[in-house]
Motif scaffolding. Sequence first.
Motif, PDB file in Angstrom:
ATOM      1  N   LYS A 168     -37.461  -5.436 -17.941  1.00  0.00           N
ATOM      2  CA  LYS A 168     -38.234  -5.804 -19.137  1.00  0.00           C
ATOM      3  C   LYS A 168     -37.772  -4.905 -20.268  1.00  0.00           C
ATOM      4  O   LYS A 168     -38.324  -3.834 -20.496  1.00  0.00           O
ATOM      5  CB  LYS A 168     -39.734  -5.599 -18.886  1.00  0.00           C
ATOM      6  N   ASP A 170     -37.500  -3.153 -23.397  1.00  0.00           N
ATOM      7  CA  ASP A 170     -38.456  -2.984 -24.497  1.00  0.00           C
ATOM      8  C   ASP A 170     -37.877  -2.103 -25.601  1.00  0.00           C
ATOM      9  O   ASP A 170     -38.575  -1.395 -26.286  1.00  0.00           O
ATOM     10  CB  ASP A 170     -39.781  -2.402 -23.965  1.00  0.00           C
ATOM     11  N   TRP A 171     -36.546  -2.130 -25.718  1.00  0.00           N
ATOM     12  CA  TRP A 171     -35.933  -1.387 -26.816  1.00  0.00           C
ATOM     13  C   TRP A 171     -35.044  -2.332 -27.616  1.00  0.00           C
ATOM     14  O   TRP A 171     -34.805  -3.463 -27.191  1.00  0.00           O
ATOM     15  CB  TRP A 171     -35.203  -0.138 -26.320  1.00  0.00           C
ATOM     16  N   ASP A 172     -34.596  -1.830 -28.754  1.00  0.00           N
ATOM     17  CA  ASP A 172     -34.000  -2.715 -29.742  1.00  0.00           C
ATOM     18  C   ASP A 172     -32.524  -3.021 -29.436  1.00  0.00           C
ATOM     19  O   ASP A 172     -31.638  -2.292 -29.854  1.00  0.00           O
ATOM     20  CB  ASP A 172     -34.145  -2.041 -31.126  1.00  0.00           C
ATOM     21  N   HIS A 224     -31.576   4.414 -23.362  1.00  0.00           N
ATOM     22  CA  HIS A 224     -31.655   3.495 -24.517  1.00  0.00           C
ATOM     23  C   HIS A 224     -30.630   3.891 -25.585  1.00  0.00           C
ATOM     24  O   HIS A 224     -30.917   3.839 -26.779  1.00  0.00           O
ATOM     25  CB  HIS A 224     -33.064   3.467 -25.119  1.00  0.00           C
TER      26      HIS A 224
END
Length: 324
Positions: A168, A170-172, A224
């Motif tokens: 999942k 959830d970072w750009d 990330h």
Amino acid sequence: MTSQIASARAHTNIALIKYWGKKDQQLMLPMNGSLSLTLDHFYTDTTVEFNSIYTEDTFYLDQKKIETTKITPFLDLVRQMNPQVGFARIYSSNHVPNAAGLASSASAFAALALAASTAAGLNLTRRELSRLARRGSGSATRSIYGGFVEWQPGTSDLDSYAIPIDEKVDWDIEMLAVIIDRQQKKISSRTGMQRVVTTSPYYPAWITSTNQDLSAAIQAVKEHNLQLLGQLAESNALRMHALNLSARPPFSYFEPASLVAMEIIEKLRSEGICCYYTLDAGPNVKVICSKAESPQIIRALSTAFTPEQIVEAFPGPGVKLIEC
Ligand code: PMV
């Protein structure tokens, strides 16, 4: 008459660290591990119906009957697991913006693995599905999961499967696909990768450097770190394409327009924008970037490509059952 039916949806994935060569062609065991991002925009829906009245397997793609030698050997693997089921009708539809271009065997065989095994009454785990999908197409091994996925090469049928690294996301992060050619590949990935394994003098260096890229890229996903991930993906892709140029006879998937897109990305980078490209067994260029910076990248690509050629995609989910 007994009929058993199931439908599944699988999304395609783009490798950031590539699989390019097999150590076992029959079992589809890769020479090295790989890492991919499953995408939301591009997917295949497949319905499989086993029916005792059918006398052969029949495959329809986007409502057209297709003759292919790949489906029956794949369904035979399912029939080995449940000898009660007979022949099947398979209905697939590819969902890619503007048709074709990025249609992929990854989403096709991942969807087929889940639909066929469910229709056959098997309740396979995701690991078992990943092993089954692998037998249709290597990259399909990874499309069982969403987000970032690693395919561990393994040494046998039992231990060559994918594992989720970050399901999942959830970072750009986003991927822009620059569609350059919708035609069939000049050289299939199967033929191309086998040729480099047997003829490129650089193949041993590819294995060593890709193993290093893979560990570093997994770490970059965990942190990330878009810039590091992009750097690793771009240099890994260029090395894969350098293998093709070093094969006998040599071959290349690049088109002049691929180089145009690559140059635009390199120029943007020199201006401080974080964007990197990757290419697979075809001329289309995929750009790894952030959502925040994608409007500027799209603007720059628009100087050379039409709006229809530039498609935005985001991290997508793993394979799932859908209504028939
Ligand atoms: O699984 P195949 O036969 O479609 O081969 C995929 C090869 C690449 O897309 C170039 C790399 C990869 O890891 O997906």
